[in-house]
Scaffold this active site. Sequence first.
Site, PDB file in Angstrom:
ATOM      1  N   ASP A 193       0.766  -1.185  -0.220  1.00  0.00           N
ATOM      2  CA  ASP A 193       0.015   0.160   0.290  1.00  0.00           C
ATOM      3  C   ASP A 193       0.828   1.066   0.418  1.00  0.00           C
ATOM      4  O   ASP A 193       1.388   1.785   1.405  1.00  0.00           O
ATOM      5  CB  ASP A 193      -0.573  -0.174   0.985  1.00  0.00           C
ATOM      6  N   GLU A 277      -9.617  -8.774  -1.249  1.00  0.00           N
ATOM      7  CA  GLU A 277      -9.892 -10.667  -1.351  1.00  0.00           C
ATOM      8  C   GLU A 277     -11.001 -10.835  -0.242  1.00  0.00           C
ATOM      9  O   GLU A 277     -11.394 -10.684   0.823  1.00  0.00           O
ATOM     10  CB  GLU A 277      -8.331 -11.132  -0.718  1.00  0.00           C
ATOM     11  N   THR A 437      -4.034 -15.905  -6.597  1.00  0.00           N
ATOM     12  CA  THR A 437      -2.525 -15.127  -6.206  1.00  0.00           C
ATOM     13  C   THR A 437      -1.498 -16.120  -5.894  1.00  0.00           C
ATOM     14  O   THR A 437      -1.348 -17.351  -5.892  1.00  0.00           O
ATOM     15  CB  THR A 437      -2.492 -13.304  -5.013  1.00  0.00           C
ATOM     16  N   GLU A 475      -2.556 -13.735 -10.370  1.00  0.00           N
ATOM     17  CA  GLU A 475      -1.719 -12.975  -9.804  1.00  0.00           C
ATOM     18  C   GLU A 475      -0.611 -13.248  -9.477  1.00  0.00           C
ATOM     19  O   GLU A 475      -0.494 -14.083  -8.729  1.00  0.00           O
ATOM     20  CB  GLU A 475      -2.412 -11.833  -9.588  1.00  0.00           C
ATOM     21  N   LEU A 478       4.192 -10.495  -5.861  1.00  0.00           N
ATOM     22  CA  LEU A 478       5.287  -9.736  -5.993  1.00  0.00           C
ATOM     23  C   LEU A 478       5.898  -9.184  -6.954  1.00  0.00           C
ATOM     24  O   LEU A 478       5.482  -9.934  -7.862  1.00  0.00           O
ATOM     25  CB  LEU A 478       6.584 -10.519  -4.481  1.00  0.00           C
TER      26      LEU A 478
END
Length: 571
Positions: A193, A277, A437, A475, A478
């Site tokens: 973020d 999520e 992810t 996705e 990192l």
Amino acid sequence: MAMSFSQLGGITGAPVPTDSGNIVAGESSKTTVKAWNSPATSLRCAVRTSAGDADRISPSPPVSPVMRGDLSVACQAFNTTAEEIVEKGKYINGGGAQDKKKGVPVYVMMPLDSVNMGNGLSRRKAMNASLHALKSAGVEGIMMDVWWGLVERDGPGVYNWGGYQELLEMAKKFGLKVQAVMSFHQCGGNVGDSCTIPLPKWVVEEMEKDPDLAYTDQWGRRNYEYLSLGCDTLPVLKGRSPVQCYSDYMRAFKEKFNHLLGDTIVEIQVGMGPAGELRYPSYPEQNGTWRFPGIGAFQCYDKYMISSLKAAAEGIGKPEWGNTGPTDAGNYNNWPEDTNFFRKEGGGWDGDYGEFFLSWYSQLLLDHGERILMSAKSIFENTGVKISVKVAGIHWHYGTRSHAPELTAGYYNTRFRDGYLPIAQMFARHGAVFNFTCIEMRDHEQPQDAQCAPEKLVRQVALATREAQVPLAGENALPRYDDYAHDQILNAASLNLDDDSGAEEMCAFTYLRMNPDLFQPDNWRRFVSFVKKMKEGKDTNKCWEQVDREAEHFVHVTQPLVQEAAVALMH
């Protein structure tokens, strides 16, 4: 003066690294991650290279540098028309429109602050230049967060779409598709973020009046990232329930951008929890509450969830089970064997009470997802867009019996129980895409003392989606720019399970994230090659060495575009 294509990294106002071999992967709270050293590669036809062990990585999304504002000069290097870029982009795309029957389209996540706190488009020229570059590389489209905290900030039912309208029109101009994320969570407080966007101020005011609207742990710590699902259907937000607010927001989005739905906007990803999520905020990194690879903590102690727990316990004739959640589950940074509840031998998770509590806790999460999906499906029906939901890749302590971090997040997944099949089946009922992810991770790259197993986890999820007949998208958790990570994504995206080469591939892959490092010369070259390989698909007859040569040539032939614009800057 001539500007080479390698100078694209400068469009974000950051110096281009001179040592292209060292790529920063990301960082977690109180943990510094060393630079990635991309392994030397010697690509051959149908051969993948191997590499040595990589450094320990936090599982959370990476810190994404905020693109700075001193970009205007370099961005003018892309003053070519959108039509020219689209035409030149056909080279790397392998011709005209992509064959939808093969390959995996690649999307790129936009910066979190693409729209600023004033509801305007951030760094307009940089955005324009970046979308030019992405389209030219053969990228299918972009993913963008549409923040509830920005759009409906001023008051209930007062929507300001501001910069989103401009960004969507810009994407349309370049022929890029858009995955729009209905982001009903706070931005800020977790790794990755890079800016702070709170929930709408009138929502925050209601939470201050009634703190039980926030998720709460057993120590009374409140989490304000996302409204507690315990109040989903209660009129606690100035006469509306949270689900009604989410529905009204999605409906307003549809009405505003109806002309783009199904054409430019091809997917609506519905946020259902922290980080967007479907999960509980069981591992919050804000203020150092949680650190990787801690087990996290249950989030069921607000009065609304405790009321539900009491009713469930009374319903099975065990009222004593309804007073509180597990009291022996340790704290955020314990490991499973530190606790009586999660330990492998005689742990409470494997007893009657544990089964009751975990069933209730996980079912509430499923019910929450179902309520919002039902609404999203009815709103966007017959618009031509897909609906998707993101599920977290919680891979640490996966090798233990209890899978404690998954349990505290709301996924009832243990060595003896598949927790992802019920989620996939719920998505199937509403025709939603299962977005997952940590696709880029390999087991050996993670700390084995914490029994991390991202590859095994991805495989389990892929099998669950296959059984439920739900499309799977991926996705990376990192930022990775090395061929070794790209190869892992290619392998995971092919969905070759049990040597079943006839299986379908992932329906899409979203690359995290557009930032200065992506445009660094060697990273950009590898990224262009990666996009091309993903679009070729697993059944291609081309060898990767040929694809790499095509990518190298593409990067070379686009230099005149940049050089021509750079000369114009001198006048």
